[in-house]
Design a protein around this motif. Structure first.
Motif, PDB file in Angstrom:
ATOM      1  N   PHE A  74       0.801  -1.215   0.000  1.00 38.93           N
ATOM      2  CA  PHE A  74       0.000   0.000   0.000  1.00 38.93           C
ATOM      3  C   PHE A  74       0.840   1.274   0.000  1.00 38.93           C
ATOM      4  CE2 PHE A  74      -3.538  -2.715   1.701  1.00 38.93           C
ATOM      5  CZ  PHE A  74      -4.354  -2.560   0.599  1.00 38.93           C
ATOM      6  N   ASP A  75       1.916   1.325   0.768  1.00 35.58           N
ATOM      7  CA  ASP A  75       2.740   2.539   0.811  1.00 35.58           C
ATOM      8  C   ASP A  75       3.224   2.936  -0.582  1.00 35.58           C
ATOM      9  OD1 ASP A  75       2.652   3.280   3.517  1.00 35.58           O
ATOM     10  OD2 ASP A  75       4.233   1.865   4.031  1.00 35.58           O
ATOM     11  N   SER A  92       1.559   9.102   9.058  1.00 39.28           N
ATOM     12  CA  SER A  92       0.915   7.796   8.951  1.00 39.28           C
ATOM     13  C   SER A  92       0.980   7.124  10.311  1.00 39.28           C
ATOM     14  CB  SER A  92       1.564   6.924   7.885  1.00 39.28           C
ATOM     15  OG  SER A  92       2.880   6.604   8.241  1.00 39.28           O
ATOM     16  N   PHE A  93       0.031   6.262  10.558  1.00 42.61           N
ATOM     17  CA  PHE A  93      -0.056   5.632  11.860  1.00 42.61           C
ATOM     18  C   PHE A  93       0.370   4.185  11.834  1.00 42.61           C
ATOM     19  CE2 PHE A  93      -2.271   3.957  15.640  1.00 42.61           C
ATOM     20  CZ  PHE A  93      -1.731   4.814  16.574  1.00 42.61           C
ATOM     21  N   GLY A  94       0.654   3.638  10.687  1.00 41.84           N
ATOM     22  CA  GLY A  94       1.042   2.243  10.617  1.00 41.84           C
ATOM     23  C   GLY A  94      -0.164   1.327  10.710  1.00 41.84           C
ATOM     24  N   VAL A  95       0.100   0.074  11.006  1.00 40.29           N
ATOM     25  CA  VAL A  95      -0.942  -0.946  11.043  1.00 40.29           C
ATOM     26  C   VAL A  95      -1.297  -1.251  12.491  1.00 40.29           C
ATOM     27  CG1 VAL A  95      -1.542  -3.302  10.372  1.00 40.29           C
ATOM     28  CG2 VAL A  95      -0.029  -1.945   8.926  1.00 40.29           C
ATOM     29  N   VAL A  96      -2.583  -1.153  12.820  1.00 46.80           N
ATOM     30  CA  VAL A  96      -3.063  -1.479  14.167  1.00 46.80           C
ATOM     31  C   VAL A  96      -4.354  -2.288  14.046  1.00 46.80           C
ATOM     32  CG1 VAL A  96      -2.041   0.562  15.254  1.00 46.80           C
ATOM     33  CG2 VAL A  96      -4.374   0.668  14.405  1.00 46.80           C
ATOM     34  N   LYS A  97      -4.720  -2.953  15.123  1.00 49.85           N
ATOM     35  CA  LYS A  97      -5.991  -3.660  15.155  1.00 49.85           C
ATOM     36  C   LYS A  97      -7.102  -2.651  15.411  1.00 49.85           C
ATOM     37  CE  LYS A  97      -8.899  -6.994  17.376  1.00 49.85           C
ATOM     38  NZ  LYS A  97     -10.060  -6.182  17.088  1.00 49.85           N
ATOM     39  N   ASP A  98      -8.142  -2.710  14.599  1.00 54.00           N
ATOM     40  CA  ASP A  98      -9.295  -1.844  14.814  1.00 54.00           C
ATOM     41  C   ASP A  98      -9.962  -2.265  16.124  1.00 54.00           C
ATOM     42  OD1 ASP A  98     -12.259  -1.194  14.676  1.00 54.00           O
ATOM     43  OD2 ASP A  98     -11.515  -0.106  12.939  1.00 54.00           O
ATOM     44  N   PRO A  99     -10.314  -1.310  16.982  1.00 52.38           N
ATOM     45  CA  PRO A  99     -10.885  -1.669  18.282  1.00 52.38           C
ATOM     46  C   PRO A  99     -12.322  -2.208  18.209  1.00 52.38           C
ATOM     47  CG  PRO A  99     -10.802   0.707  18.042  1.00 52.38           C
ATOM     48  CD  PRO A  99     -10.098   0.130  16.854  1.00 52.38           C
ATOM     49  N   THR A 100     -13.018  -2.016  17.083  1.00 53.12           N
ATOM     50  CA  THR A 100     -14.419  -2.425  17.026  1.00 53.12           C
ATOM     51  C   THR A 100     -14.696  -3.598  16.097  1.00 53.12           C
ATOM     52  OG1 THR A 100     -14.882  -0.817  15.291  1.00 53.12           O
ATOM     53  CG2 THR A 100     -15.222  -0.102  17.574  1.00 53.12           C
ATOM     54  N   ILE A 101     -13.733  -3.967  15.268  1.00 50.06           N
ATOM     55  CA  ILE A 101     -13.942  -5.064  14.314  1.00 50.06           C
ATOM     56  C   ILE A 101     -12.630  -5.829  14.195  1.00 50.06           C
ATOM     57  CG2 ILE A 101     -13.378  -3.635  12.303  1.00 50.06           C
ATOM     58  CD1 ILE A 101     -15.551  -5.170  10.774  1.00 50.06           C
ATOM     59  N   ASP A 102     -12.705  -7.092  13.910  1.00 53.61           N
ATOM     60  CA  ASP A 102     -11.513  -7.939  13.877  1.00 53.61           C
ATOM     61  C   ASP A 102     -10.758  -7.791  12.550  1.00 53.61           C
ATOM     62  OD1 ASP A 102      -9.715  -9.723  14.971  1.00 53.61           O
ATOM     63  OD2 ASP A 102     -10.782 -11.476  14.207  1.00 53.61           O
ATOM     64  N   LEU A 103     -10.310  -6.563  12.288  1.00 53.00           N
ATOM     65  CA  LEU A 103      -9.528  -6.244  11.097  1.00 53.00           C
ATOM     66  C   LEU A 103      -8.367  -5.344  11.485  1.00 53.00           C
ATOM     67  CD1 LEU A 103     -12.359  -5.405   8.522  1.00 53.00           C
ATOM     68  CD2 LEU A 103     -10.906  -7.436   8.521  1.00 53.00           C
ATOM     69  N   ARG A 109      -2.094  10.298   6.097  1.00 54.76           N
ATOM     70  CA  ARG A 109      -2.592  11.651   5.840  1.00 54.76           C
ATOM     71  C   ARG A 109      -1.717  12.278   4.769  1.00 54.76           C
ATOM     72  NH1 ARG A 109      -4.170  13.758  11.897  1.00 54.76           N
ATOM     73  NH2 ARG A 109      -5.856  12.246  12.170  1.00 54.76           N
ATOM     74  N   PHE A 110      -2.382  12.940   3.835  1.00 50.31           N
ATOM     75  CA  PHE A 110      -1.713  13.597   2.715  1.00 50.31           C
ATOM     76  C   PHE A 110      -2.107  15.060   2.692  1.00 50.31           C
ATOM     77  CE2 PHE A 110      -2.306   9.178   1.572  1.00 50.31           C
ATOM     78  CZ  PHE A 110      -1.088   8.826   1.038  1.00 50.31           C
ATOM     79  N   GLN A 111      -1.192  15.911   2.236  1.00 43.55           N
ATOM     80  CA  GLN A 111      -1.527  17.321   2.090  1.00 43.55           C
ATOM     81  C   GLN A 111      -1.094  17.823   0.721  1.00 43.55           C
ATOM     82  OE1 GLN A 111       0.376  19.281   5.345  1.00 43.55           O
ATOM     83  NE2 GLN A 111       2.229  19.706   4.202  1.00 43.55           N
ATOM     84  N   LYS A 112      -1.792  18.875   0.315  1.00 43.57           N
ATOM     85  CA  LYS A 112      -1.536  19.500  -0.980  1.00 43.57           C
ATOM     86  C   LYS A 112      -1.734  20.997  -0.792  1.00 43.57           C
ATOM     87  CE  LYS A 112      -3.124  19.335  -5.765  1.00 43.57           C
ATOM     88  NZ  LYS A 112      -4.020  18.645  -6.695  1.00 43.57           N
ATOM     89  N   ILE A 113      -0.829  21.785  -1.332  1.00 43.65           N
ATOM     90  CA  ILE A 113      -0.963  23.221  -1.260  1.00 43.65           C
ATOM     91  C   ILE A 113      -1.347  23.734  -2.640  1.00 43.65           C
ATOM     92  CG2 ILE A 113       0.225  25.413  -0.833  1.00 43.65           C
ATOM     93  CD1 ILE A 113       1.952  23.900   1.207  1.00 43.65           C
ATOM     94  N   THR A 114      -2.443  24.491  -2.693  1.00 49.14           N
ATOM     95  CA  THR A 114      -2.876  25.074  -3.961  1.00 49.14           C
ATOM     96  C   THR A 114      -2.718  26.590  -3.873  1.00 49.14           C
ATOM     97  OG1 THR A 114      -5.157  25.124  -3.160  1.00 49.14           O
ATOM     98  CG2 THR A 114      -4.515  23.239  -4.474  1.00 49.14           C
ATOM     99  N   TYR A 115      -2.345  27.187  -4.994  1.00 47.54           N
ATOM    100  CA  TYR A 115      -2.108  28.634  -5.043  1.00 47.54           C
ATOM    101  C   TYR A 115      -3.155  29.291  -5.900  1.00 47.54           C
ATOM    102  CZ  TYR A 115       2.343  27.325  -3.057  1.00 47.54           C
ATOM    103  OH  TYR A 115       3.291  26.814  -2.217  1.00 47.54           O
ATOM    104  N   LYS A 116      -3.551  30.500  -5.470  1.00 49.77           N
ATOM    105  CA  LYS A 116      -4.564  31.269  -6.221  1.00 49.77           C
ATOM    106  C   LYS A 116      -3.913  32.044  -7.334  1.00 49.77           C
ATOM    107  CE  LYS A 116      -7.727  31.809  -2.395  1.00 49.77           C
ATOM    108  NZ  LYS A 116      -8.504  32.714  -1.585  1.00 49.77           N
TER     109      LYS A 116
END
Length: 116
Positions: A74-75, A92-103, A109-116
């Motif tokens: 994925f990276d 990025s937070f890496g891979v963790v177990k979801d606390p509510t589902i067995d996945l 997070r991505f950022q983009k700067i746009t100029y006017k």
């Protein structure tokens, strides 16, 4: 992302959502599932007290099963999709177990700067 062959081969477009994942897709059997959430669109650079650019950010989360063989890809796939479009990973937070589902869940997070 949805137009990228490598991404859609792993996560079909019908399992990619914005803002929220419908309840029927919040199951182990539905994995993998992707969620794209806008985080912000903040005025960035200023000239004469007026913004001349905007810093936009989005968060991408992917839920996968524990044995998903694509987890390590994925990276690279995301970098090849997002960077040519001007979006750069800043967290990025890496891979963790979801606390509510067995996945597992991975967050970027991505950022983009746009100029006017």
């Amino acid at each position: 992302m949805l137009a990228d062959e490598k991404f859609s081969a792993i996560i079909p477009p019908e399992k990619c959502f914005a803002l929220l994942i419908p309840e029927e897709f919040q199951t182990v059997e539905s994995a993998p599932v992707a969620l794209l959430t806008p985080i912000s669109g903040v005025p960035y650079d200023f000239a004469s007290n007026r913004p001349i650019s905007k810093q936009n950010a989005v968060q991408l989360q992917i839920w996968t099963s524990y044995d998903d063989e694509n987890l390590n890809e994925f990276d690279d796939i995301l970098a090849n999709i997002m960077e040519p479009a001007g979006w750069y990973e800043y967290w990025s937070f890496g891979v963790v177990k979801d606390p509510t589902i067995d996945l597992l869940v991975t967050t970027w997070r991505f950022q983009k700067i746009t100029y006017k």
